[in-house]
Design a protein around this motif. Structure first.
Motif, PDB file in Angstrom:
ATOM      1  N   LYS A  32      34.959  14.017  -1.716  1.00 41.92           N
ATOM      2  CA  LYS A  32      33.684  14.607  -1.335  1.00 41.92           C
ATOM      3  C   LYS A  32      33.662  16.112  -1.597  1.00 41.92           C
ATOM      4  CE  LYS A  32      31.778  11.566   2.235  1.00 41.92           C
ATOM      5  NZ  LYS A  32      30.371  11.676   1.830  1.00 41.92           N
ATOM      6  N   THR A  33      34.788  16.764  -1.364  1.00 43.04           N
ATOM      7  CA  THR A  33      34.858  18.202  -1.610  1.00 43.04           C
ATOM      8  C   THR A  33      34.536  18.517  -3.060  1.00 43.04           C
ATOM      9  OG1 THR A  33      36.505  18.514   0.133  1.00 43.04           O
ATOM     10  CG2 THR A  33      36.386  20.204  -1.571  1.00 43.04           C
ATOM     11  N   LYS A  34      35.061  17.714  -3.973  1.00 44.47           N
ATOM     12  CA  LYS A  34      34.807  17.936  -5.394  1.00 44.47           C
ATOM     13  C   LYS A  34      33.378  17.536  -5.776  1.00 44.47           C
ATOM     14  CE  LYS A  34      39.649  17.250  -6.660  1.00 44.47           C
ATOM     15  NZ  LYS A  34      40.625  16.410  -7.417  1.00 44.47           N
ATOM     16  N   GLU A  35      32.928  16.428  -5.228  1.00 40.99           N
ATOM     17  CA  GLU A  35      31.599  15.927  -5.577  1.00 40.99           C
ATOM     18  C   GLU A  35      30.483  16.833  -5.064  1.00 40.99           C
ATOM     19  OE1 GLU A  35      31.377  12.027  -3.954  1.00 40.99           O
ATOM     20  OE2 GLU A  35      32.382  11.061  -5.653  1.00 40.99           O
ATOM     21  N   LEU A  36      30.612  17.268  -3.810  1.00 42.53           N
ATOM     22  CA  LEU A  36      29.539  18.003  -3.153  1.00 42.53           C
ATOM     23  C   LEU A  36      29.702  19.512  -3.219  1.00 42.53           C
ATOM     24  CD1 LEU A  36      29.168  15.725   0.012  1.00 42.53           C
ATOM     25  CD2 LEU A  36      27.889  15.631  -2.136  1.00 42.53           C
ATOM     26  N   ASP A  37      30.858  19.969  -3.701  1.00 43.57           N
ATOM     27  CA  ASP A  37      31.095  21.408  -3.876  1.00 43.57           C
ATOM     28  C   ASP A  37      30.817  22.162  -2.574  1.00 43.57           C
ATOM     29  OD1 ASP A  37      31.815  23.673  -5.286  1.00 43.57           O
ATOM     30  OD2 ASP A  37      29.792  24.040  -6.037  1.00 43.57           O
ATOM     31  N   TRP A  38      31.504  21.763  -1.499  1.00 43.44           N
ATOM     32  CA  TRP A  38      31.271  22.314  -0.172  1.00 43.44           C
ATOM     33  C   TRP A  38      31.652  23.789  -0.047  1.00 43.44           C
ATOM     34  CZ3 TRP A  38      33.756  17.539   2.576  1.00 43.44           C
ATOM     35  CH2 TRP A  38      32.756  16.605   2.872  1.00 43.44           C
ATOM     36  N   TYR A  39      32.716  24.210  -0.782  1.00 40.83           N
ATOM     37  CA  TYR A  39      33.318  25.509  -0.515  1.00 40.83           C
ATOM     38  C   TYR A  39      32.977  26.546  -1.581  1.00 40.83           C
ATOM     39  CZ  TYR A  39      36.356  22.366   2.202  1.00 40.83           C
ATOM     40  OH  TYR A  39      36.842  21.406   3.045  1.00 40.83           O
ATOM     41  N   SER A  40      32.823  27.788  -1.142  1.00 43.73           N
ATOM     42  CA  SER A  40      32.716  28.892  -2.087  1.00 43.73           C
ATOM     43  C   SER A  40      34.086  29.510  -2.336  1.00 43.73           C
ATOM     44  CB  SER A  40      31.755  29.968  -1.561  1.00 43.73           C
ATOM     45  OG  SER A  40      32.206  30.490  -0.320  1.00 43.73           O
ATOM     46  N   GLU A  41      35.048  29.194  -1.455  1.00 39.84           N
ATOM     47  CA  GLU A  41      36.423  29.673  -1.592  1.00 39.84           C
ATOM     48  C   GLU A  41      37.318  28.773  -0.761  1.00 39.84           C
ATOM     49  OE1 GLU A  41      38.141  34.105  -1.566  1.00 39.84           O
ATOM     50  OE2 GLU A  41      37.734  33.371   0.461  1.00 39.84           O
ATOM     51  N   GLU A  42      38.513  28.469  -1.278  1.00 38.58           N
ATOM     52  CA  GLU A  42      39.443  27.657  -0.494  1.00 38.58           C
ATOM     53  C   GLU A  42      40.879  27.999  -0.853  1.00 38.58           C
ATOM     54  OE1 GLU A  42      39.619  23.419  -1.383  1.00 38.58           O
ATOM     55  OE2 GLU A  42      38.464  23.759  -3.215  1.00 38.58           O
ATOM     56  N   LEU A  43      41.774  27.757   0.100  1.00 39.05           N
ATOM     57  CA  LEU A  43      43.200  28.024  -0.087  1.00 39.05           C
ATOM     58  C   LEU A  43      43.994  26.954   0.636  1.00 39.05           C
ATOM     59  CD1 LEU A  43      45.200  31.256  -0.047  1.00 39.05           C
ATOM     60  CD2 LEU A  43      45.721  29.593   1.738  1.00 39.05           C
ATOM     61  N   PHE A  44      45.100  26.542  -0.004  1.00 40.60           N
ATOM     62  CA  PHE A  44      46.024  25.590   0.595  1.00 40.60           C
ATOM     63  C   PHE A  44      47.427  26.160   0.441  1.00 40.60           C
ATOM     64  CE2 PHE A  44      49.070  22.112   0.152  1.00 40.60           C
ATOM     65  CZ  PHE A  44      48.810  21.372   1.293  1.00 40.60           C
ATOM     66  N   SER A  45      48.154  26.288   1.552  1.00 44.83           N
ATOM     67  CA  SER A  45      49.472  26.901   1.489  1.00 44.83           C
ATOM     68  C   SER A  45      50.457  26.185   2.411  1.00 44.83           C
ATOM     69  CB  SER A  45      49.376  28.379   1.880  1.00 44.83           C
ATOM     70  OG  SER A  45      50.533  29.085   1.488  1.00 44.83           O
TER      71      SER A  45
END
Length: 232
Positions: free
Chosen positions: A200-213
């Motif tokens: 869904k994140t990819k399909e709906l483009d929810w974020y303007s910025e994201e980070l995973f660490s």
């Protein structure tokens, strides 16, 4: 690399101490900007348990990125700011972290540098995920959060998790600690609900910025219910 990260949780109980903590979200910036060896920091509030977007006024978090561990140790042992905060808190817990992997951006940059001193005998993993949610997608995003996070309930591999963030609803992050890499993979890749959230994140483009660490936790100061079983 000698860079380390610390995350500190503070718990306040009385009304006046909670009010003081809220005010310090603004006034703590001045002393923090003057700390030697501190590369970056984030002052954050927290959400209610269960990844509820509404504020938990009793818990605040301070994320700090240091040039080295000596700088962090000096701050926590001599800082007047920390001394003032501790006097008003019921609980305080600081976890020392070495970065093992990081991708994405936080405020336009990725501040974490992968450590070259990771211990092979320490299986624990800490994870920070952070995102700025686009205004138009707020409703759809938060509507799906309970579904995507439901596999966490009763998850034997999860030691602790808390929703944190700089701006309620818009800028959110999650911090979690896992027993080992396999436990994390079970949730991220083998949970149908979480896998669907990734799609869904990819399909709906929810974020303007994201980070995973990801990090290796290796040292702690203080006490906090739910994390105390870590053998540091």
């Amino acid at each position: 690399m000698s860079q380390i990260t610390t995350i500190t949780f503070f718990r306040y109980t009385t009304f006046f101490n909670k009010l003081w903590a809220f005010v310090m979200m603004q006034f703590a910036h001045s002393p923090l900007k003057k700390v030697n060896g501190l590369q970056e920091y984030k002052l954050m509030g927290s959400g209610k348990d269960g990844f509820d977007p509404f504020a938990d006024w009793s818990v605040y978090a301070l994320l700090q990125i240091w040039e080295n561990e000596d700088a962090a140790n000096n701050f926590f042992s001599t800082s007047i700011l920390i001394e003032r905060i501790i006097k008003r808190t019921k609980e305080r817990y600081t976890l020392f972290l070495k970065n093992t992997k990081s991708r994405g951006f936080w405020s336009g940059e990725n501040p974490f540098i992968e450590s070259d001193t990771i211990s092979q005998n320490n299986p624990f993993i800490a994870v920070i995920t952070r995102a700025t949610i686009k205004t138009w997608s707020l409703y759809k995003f938060w509507k799906y959060v309970p579904t995507s996070q439901s596999p966490l309930a009763g998850n034997s591999g999860l030691i602790y998790t808390k929703g944190i963030g700089e701006v309620p609803f818009l800028q959110m992050a999650t911090f979690s600690i896992w027993k080992d890499e396999e436990s994390l993979k079970q949730f991220v890749y083998r949970s149908k609900e979480h896998a669907r959230a990734i799609v869904k994140t990819k399909e709906l483009d929810w974020y303007s910025e994201e980070l995973f660490s990801r990090f290796q936790p290796y040292k702690s100061i203080g006490n906090w219910k739910g994390i105390d079983e870590l053998p540091f």
